[in-house]
Design an enzyme around this catalytic site. Structure first.
Site, short mmCIF file in Angstrom:
data_model
loop_
_atom_site.label_atom_id
_atom_site.label_comp_id
_atom_site.label_asym_id
_atom_site.label_seq_id
_atom_site.Cartn_x
_atom_site.Cartn_y
_atom_site.Cartn_z
CD GLU A 120 -3.26 -0.83 2.13
OE1 GLU A 120 -4.10 -0.62 0.97
OE2 GLU A 120 -3.55 -0.98 3.04
CD GLU A 140 -4.00 -5.67 3.19
OE1 GLU A 140 -3.08 -5.04 3.68
OE2 GLU A 140 -3.99 -6.32 2.13
#
Length: 266
Positions: A120, A140
């Site tokens: 990210e 995730e």
């Protein structure tokens, strides 16, 4: 020069090198790391002698994402930094480049794991170099979590949507070669040389006119989601003032005199 116990700051000429420094935890994000990162971004932009930033990790790894032990309620290292977070509840997002974009070019030098929060943060950088054994991925969904660091928005704008959705929805790891093939990284180099390659690119940027570099970067991001017509108008707004700078005049003189330019950022 700033830094914390989990984030080191060094100068390499006109480049500021920010290094995630928690190798025993694969550089999992901690409060000291986030505070140090945000301060590092601000330091780079405030110092006109800094022309580029290299972002890397210590111990042969980039970042394995959030400290899941802390998320599970086992406490996070660096509680003494909690006041910084209370004073600026957005600090962690700024540190992770979700809510902050440095004026100076940011070059990522990735070795080892660059997953979850690591991937990210990578999306907030401008140029990306990876060692051959580097691993990328947004894990995730496998953990029942959401990649809330910006990936559902940014990733599809940086790589083809089919690849973005596969990465987001499968939670599988990607090799450096595969990451390069889909456009997530720009260079794949032998293991252990990502930092050297990033510094090489930084030096090429540093030799250019700093006002021009910053204006070009700003224009690219400002116009990314505009129509072509609006983007071209914005480009002129950003670009024309550069031609009136001392840097531009120095660049022209240096070219005519066949010598390296000496830019003074004016």
């Amino acid at each position: 020069m700033g830094g914390t116990e989990h984030l080191t700051v060094q100068r390499e000429g006109a480049t500021l090198v920010l290094t995630l420094n928690r190798p025993q935890a694969r550089n999992a994000l901690s409060l000291p790391m986030l505070v140090g990162l945000y301060d590092g971004w601000l330091e780079a932009d405030a110092d006109d002698s800094v022309r580029s930033i290299v972002f890397t990790g210590a111990g042969g790894t980039f970042c394995s994402g959030m400290d899941l032990k802390a998320l599970a309620g086992n406490g996070m290292a660096g509680e003494e930094y909690r006041d910084r977070l209370k004073a600026d509840p957005d600090l962690h997002w700024k540190a992770m480049l979700r809510h902050h974009r440095p004026r100076k070019p940011v070059i990522a030098a990735v070795e080892g794991h660059c997953v979850a929060g690591g991937t990210e943060m990578l999306q907030g950088t401008d140029i990306r170099v990876a060692g051959e054994s580097a691993t990328f991925g947004l894990f995730e969904v496998k953990r029942g979590l959401f990649p809330i660091g910006g990936s559902t928005v940014r990733l599809q704008r940086q790589i083809p949507r089919t690849h973005a959705l596969e990465m987001l929805l499968t939670g599988r790891p990607y090799s450096a070669r595969e990451a390069a093939a889909i456009g997530l990284v720009g260079h794949v180099v032998p293991d252990g040389t990502a930092l050297a390659k990033a510094l090489e690119i930084a030096e090429q940027i540093n030799s250019c006119g700093p006002l021009a570099v910053e204006a070009v970067k700003a224009s690219v991001y400002e116009t990314a989601e505009m129509t072509e017509s609006d983007g071209l108008t914005t480009e002129l707004t950003r670009g024309w003032p550069v031609f009136d700078t001392a840097d531009a005049k120095e660049g022209a003189r240096a070219f005519a005199e066949k010598r390296p330019p000496v830019y003074k950022r004016a």
